[in-house]
Design a protein around this motif. Structure first.
Motif, mmCIF file in Angstrom:
data_model
loop_
_atom_site.group_PDB
_atom_site.id
_atom_site.type_symbol
_atom_site.label_atom_id
_atom_site.label_comp_id
_atom_site.label_asym_id
_atom_site.label_seq_id
_atom_site.Cartn_x
_atom_site.Cartn_y
_atom_site.Cartn_z
ATOM 1 N N LYS A 94 0.856 -1.212 0.145
ATOM 2 C CA LYS A 94 -0.048 -0.134 -0.107
ATOM 3 C C LYS A 94 0.678 1.318 -0.080
ATOM 4 C CE LYS A 94 -3.846 -2.125 2.606
ATOM 5 N NZ LYS A 94 -4.540 -1.910 3.857
ATOM 6 N N ASP A 95 1.746 1.106 1.019
ATOM 7 C CA ASP A 95 2.818 2.296 0.761
ATOM 8 C C ASP A 95 3.504 2.536 -0.421
ATOM 9 O OD1 ASP A 95 2.057 2.743 3.468
ATOM 10 O OD2 ASP A 95 3.750 1.759 4.455
ATOM 11 N N ALA A 96 3.981 1.539 -0.837
ATOM 12 C CA ALA A 96 4.788 1.648 -2.102
ATOM 13 C C ALA A 96 3.834 2.196 -3.264
ATOM 14 C CB ALA A 96 5.305 0.237 -2.605
ATOM 15 N N PHE A 97 2.411 1.653 -3.481
ATOM 16 C CA PHE A 97 1.631 2.232 -4.230
ATOM 17 C C PHE A 97 1.341 3.812 -4.266
ATOM 18 C CE2 PHE A 97 -2.882 3.515 -5.334
ATOM 19 C CZ PHE A 97 -3.031 3.241 -6.645
ATOM 20 N N PHE A 98 1.213 4.394 -3.086
ATOM 21 C CA PHE A 98 1.004 5.739 -2.861
ATOM 22 C C PHE A 98 2.414 6.356 -3.251
ATOM 23 C CE2 PHE A 98 -2.209 4.319 0.129
ATOM 24 C CZ PHE A 98 -3.207 4.808 -0.548
ATOM 25 N N GLU A 99 3.484 5.884 -3.043
ATOM 26 C CA GLU A 99 4.484 6.579 -3.399
ATOM 27 C C GLU A 99 4.779 6.614 -5.088
ATOM 28 O OE1 GLU A 99 7.890 4.054 -1.704
ATOM 29 O OE2 GLU A 99 7.258 4.584 0.551
ATOM 30 N N ASP A 100 4.430 5.615 -5.638
ATOM 31 C CA ASP A 100 4.589 5.338 -6.973
ATOM 32 C C ASP A 100 3.513 6.339 -7.774
ATOM 33 O OD1 ASP A 100 6.459 3.405 -6.796
ATOM 34 O OD2 ASP A 100 5.111 1.877 -7.228
ATOM 35 N N ILE A 101 2.339 6.511 -7.298
ATOM 36 C CA ILE A 101 1.509 7.380 -7.769
ATOM 37 C C ILE A 101 2.065 8.767 -7.804
ATOM 38 C CG2 ILE A 101 -0.680 5.772 -7.803
ATOM 39 C CD1 ILE A 101 -1.756 7.545 -5.519
ATOM 40 N N ALA A 102 2.502 9.137 -6.668
ATOM 41 C CA ALA A 102 2.989 10.564 -6.579
ATOM 42 C C ALA A 102 4.375 10.722 -7.541
ATOM 43 C CB ALA A 102 3.809 10.858 -5.171
ATOM 44 N N VAL A 103 5.130 9.702 -7.791
ATOM 45 C CA VAL A 103 6.069 9.905 -8.797
ATOM 46 C C VAL A 103 5.398 10.019 -10.278
ATOM 47 C CG1 VAL A 103 7.999 8.622 -10.119
ATOM 48 C CG2 VAL A 103 7.774 8.596 -7.480
ATOM 49 N N LEU A 104 4.303 9.333 -10.495
ATOM 50 C CA LEU A 104 3.896 9.521 -11.703
ATOM 51 C C LEU A 104 2.652 10.594 -11.984
ATOM 52 C CD1 LEU A 104 3.156 5.696 -12.855
ATOM 53 C CD2 LEU A 104 4.670 7.387 -13.641
ATOM 54 N N ARG A 105 2.757 11.508 -10.707
ATOM 55 C CA ARG A 105 1.894 12.528 -10.662
ATOM 56 C C ARG A 105 0.192 12.342 -10.976
ATOM 57 N NH1 ARG A 105 5.507 17.096 -14.157
ATOM 58 N NH2 ARG A 105 7.591 16.587 -13.345
ATOM 59 N N ILE A 106 -0.102 11.238 -10.601
ATOM 60 C CA ILE A 106 -1.616 10.703 -10.521
ATOM 61 C C ILE A 106 -1.998 11.561 -9.198
ATOM 62 C CG2 ILE A 106 -3.308 8.866 -10.189
ATOM 63 C CD1 ILE A 106 -1.037 7.387 -11.577
ATOM 64 N N LEU A 107 -3.232 12.228 -9.586
ATOM 65 C CA LEU A 107 -3.908 12.957 -8.621
ATOM 66 C C LEU A 107 -4.627 11.701 -7.547
ATOM 67 C CD1 LEU A 107 -6.022 15.476 -10.563
ATOM 68 C CD2 LEU A 107 -4.241 15.959 -9.128
ATOM 69 N N PRO A 108 -4.690 11.999 -6.120
ATOM 70 C CA PRO A 108 -5.034 10.941 -5.370
ATOM 71 C C PRO A 108 -6.493 11.091 -5.470
ATOM 72 C CG PRO A 108 -4.338 12.944 -4.038
ATOM 73 C CD PRO A 108 -3.941 13.165 -5.636
ATOM 74 N N ALA A 109 -7.003 9.750 -5.093
ATOM 75 C CA ALA A 109 -8.483 9.759 -5.225
ATOM 76 C C ALA A 109 -9.035 10.354 -3.830
ATOM 77 C CB ALA A 109 -9.003 8.211 -4.845
ATOM 78 N N ASP A 110 -10.271 10.699 -3.273
ATOM 79 C CA ASP A 110 -10.888 11.110 -2.446
ATOM 80 C C ASP A 110 -10.795 10.112 -1.228
ATOM 81 O OD1 ASP A 110 -11.856 13.911 -3.103
ATOM 82 O OD2 ASP A 110 -12.792 12.744 -4.699
ATOM 83 N N VAL A 111 -11.279 9.014 -1.609
ATOM 84 C CA VAL A 111 -11.050 8.041 -0.573
ATOM 85 C C VAL A 111 -10.429 6.797 -1.251
ATOM 86 C CG1 VAL A 111 -12.427 6.493 1.062
ATOM 87 C CG2 VAL A 111 -13.584 8.791 0.252
ATOM 88 N N TYR A 112 -9.409 6.122 -0.375
ATOM 89 C CA TYR A 112 -9.068 4.678 -0.775
ATOM 90 C C TYR A 112 -9.569 3.550 0.180
ATOM 91 C CZ TYR A 112 -5.701 7.176 -4.026
ATOM 92 O OH TYR A 112 -5.164 7.808 -4.650
ATOM 93 N N PRO A 113 -10.796 3.080 0.079
ATOM 94 C CA PRO A 113 -11.224 2.123 1.026
ATOM 95 C C PRO A 113 -10.531 0.743 0.817
ATOM 96 C CG PRO A 113 -12.826 2.551 -0.774
ATOM 97 C CD PRO A 113 -11.784 3.416 -0.970
ATOM 98 N N ALA A 114 -10.166 0.188 2.048
ATOM 99 C CA ALA A 114 -9.622 -1.068 1.890
ATOM 100 C C ALA A 114 -10.674 -2.227 2.254
ATOM 101 C CB ALA A 114 -8.610 -1.173 2.798
ATOM 102 N N ALA A 115 -10.606 -3.424 1.531
ATOM 103 C CA ALA A 115 -11.432 -4.397 1.613
ATOM 104 C C ALA A 115 -11.720 -4.746 3.034
ATOM 105 C CB ALA A 115 -10.944 -5.410 0.587
#
Length: 468
Positions: A94-115
């Motif tokens: 999960k942590d790696a995913f958020f680091e990666d989307i920041a590198v790719l300049r992807i706007l964060p979602a409003d909510v990231y619900p976990a199953a």
């Protein structure tokens, strides 16, 4: 300007009309956090980012939900192999995913619900399906959705109902269209699941993968919402099963527009570890490419066309982005000069703005949008060369470039592209040598910088240093 999108549900391009005027509910299938996301995953996430930014560009308020699948067959097997509790194992990814989307300049979602945090909502849906006679508990104690009890099953992939095998069951999360059968809503506990289970009215177990998105999307966006996205591999069975269980439980349409992106190929071949062409974002960063360069390649092909990812394309991206950087810097410099050329740039600016917006509005036609960007650069370079674009004219052009970049997110260098102090010092040393007419030393410093991966451009305002 109205937007139109290709809707997988209707197999046609349709004018987009949101449920609530000016607002959009957007759900995108997020990562299964059992490993680092690969570039095929990011092709989908960047397509969804382009969609979201396009909606914002056209004035919509977007509520974006992206799930995190942190319990399924893959995450459980991965945690066991790593000898870690499920939550500890998935948190790393999960942590790696958020680091990666920041590198790719992807706007964060409003909510990231976990199953794992929405088990109650999933159990509630199953209970409703039981009450309606659509869900049943089989001999293996798992709970299944009866496709025979839901005649609308297959609407997303246009399944021939004669293909359906009523009464047969499939417990796996992923299966082929040729294996259509009753699918698992709740998987009865198996000793292979270790300590991963929850209590339910049907005994201890865990939810089926498809149920997760139905529960989380309806909780945050309502029983019916505007847009659901994913890769084409999500169409069946994942999205088909989502539709069935959601509409059967709620007695209303689940989603109005379904958008899916095509596969990513690598050097003309399907990405595969066995072929040695399987890359995570981190693999590419380790090879010296930037997040911005990778984003440029992933964004540059229309989302419904297969994208052929190659290292040649990454090298070409570097050159294209340098051209954009040079244009931006030139506008910045001329913006500080006295006004000149407001009339000359008015038409090119209007033409570029209309072309860019029209491309985005036509089912995210990125080729058309990028053509408008490059025509804009060409049409502005001419008056700048002639001294007819400065002051307010240059600032207006710079503002339009920023507007384009609110969608593209590639027109500003990464922080890592800034010139290090030691490189800047070398450039100043070279400039001093030139002033002293020590051209041999100046040439030697230029070569030294070139060997280090930096280029010096001599401009009327002094030397400019940039990466090769």
């Amino acid at each position: 300007m109205s937007l139109s999108f290709y809707n997988t549900l209707t197999r046609s391009e349709q004018v987009f009309t949101p449920i609530k005027d000016g607002e959009v509910g957007l759900y995108t299938c997020g990562p299964t956090v059992y490993n680092y996301a690969h570039i095929g995953n990011f092709r989908a996430y960047i397509f969804e980012d382009l969609l979201k930014r396009t909606l914002l560009y056209h004035g919509y308020k977007v509520k974006h939900i992206m799930n995190l699948t942190d319990v399924d067959d893959k995450t459980i097997r991965g945690s066991q192999a790593a000898n870690l509790p499920l939550n500890d194992f998935t948190q790393k990814f999960k942590d790696a995913f958020f680091e990666d989307i920041a590198v790719l300049r992807i706007l964060p979602a409003d909510v990231y619900p976990a199953a794992t945090e929405h088990i109650k909502e999933m159990i509630d849906i199953i209970a409703v399906l039981f009450e309606k006679g659509i869900a049943y508990q089989a001999e293996d104690k798992s709970v299944y959705f009866s496709i025979a009890k839901w005649p609308k099953y297959g609407q997303l992939v246009h399944i021939d109902h004669e293909q359906m095998r009523s009464g047969t069951r499939v417990k796996l999360d992923e299966y082929s269209k040729e294996s259509i059968a009753d699918f698992a809503l709740w998987k009865a506990y198996d000793s292979e699941d270790g300590d991963v289970y929850w209590d339910s009215p049907w005994g201890k177990g865990r939810p089926g993968w498809h149920l997760e998105c139905s529960a989380m999307s309806s909780k945050y966006l309502g029983k019916t919402f505007d847009i659901h996205c994913g890769g084409i591999d999500n169409i069946f069975p994942h999205h088909e099963d989502e539709i069935a269980q959601s509409e059967a439980a709620n007695d209303c349409r689940f989603v109005n527009y379904w958008l899916h992106c095509a596969h990513l190929m690598v050097e003309g071949q399907k990405m595969s570890k066995s072929l040695g062409n399987f890359f995570t974002l981190r693999d590419l960063l380790d090879k010296g490419y930037s997040g911005r360069e990778i984003r440029w390649v992933l964004i540059g092909t229309h989302y419904r066309q297969s994208l052929n990812f190659s290292f040649k394309a990454l090298e070409e991206a570097r050159g294209v982005l340098q051209r954009i950087d040079a244009f931006r810097l030139r506008l910045d410099e001329l913006g500080a000069a006295p006004d000149s050329g407001l009339d000359e740039v008015k038409v090119p600016l209007e033409t570029a703005a209309k072309g860019f917006q029209a491309g985005l509005a036509a089912d995210l036609n990125i080729s058309m949008a990028l053509a408008a960007l490059f025509d804009f650069i060409r049409d502005l370079n001419r008056p700048m060369d002639e001294g007819k674009c400065a002051g307010a004219a240059a600032r207006d052009a710079r503002a339009l470039l920023e507007r384009f970049d609110s969608v593209l997110a590639v027109c500003t260098p990464d922080a890592s592209d800034s010139v290090p102090a030691e490189i800047q010092a070398k450039a100043e040393e070279r400039q001093a040598a030139r002033k002293a007419k020590d051209f041999a030393k100046a040439d030697a410093i230029r070569k030294e910088l070139d060997d280090l991966g930096w280029v010096i451009e001599d401009t009327p305002k002094g030397p400019r240093v940039k990466r090769k």
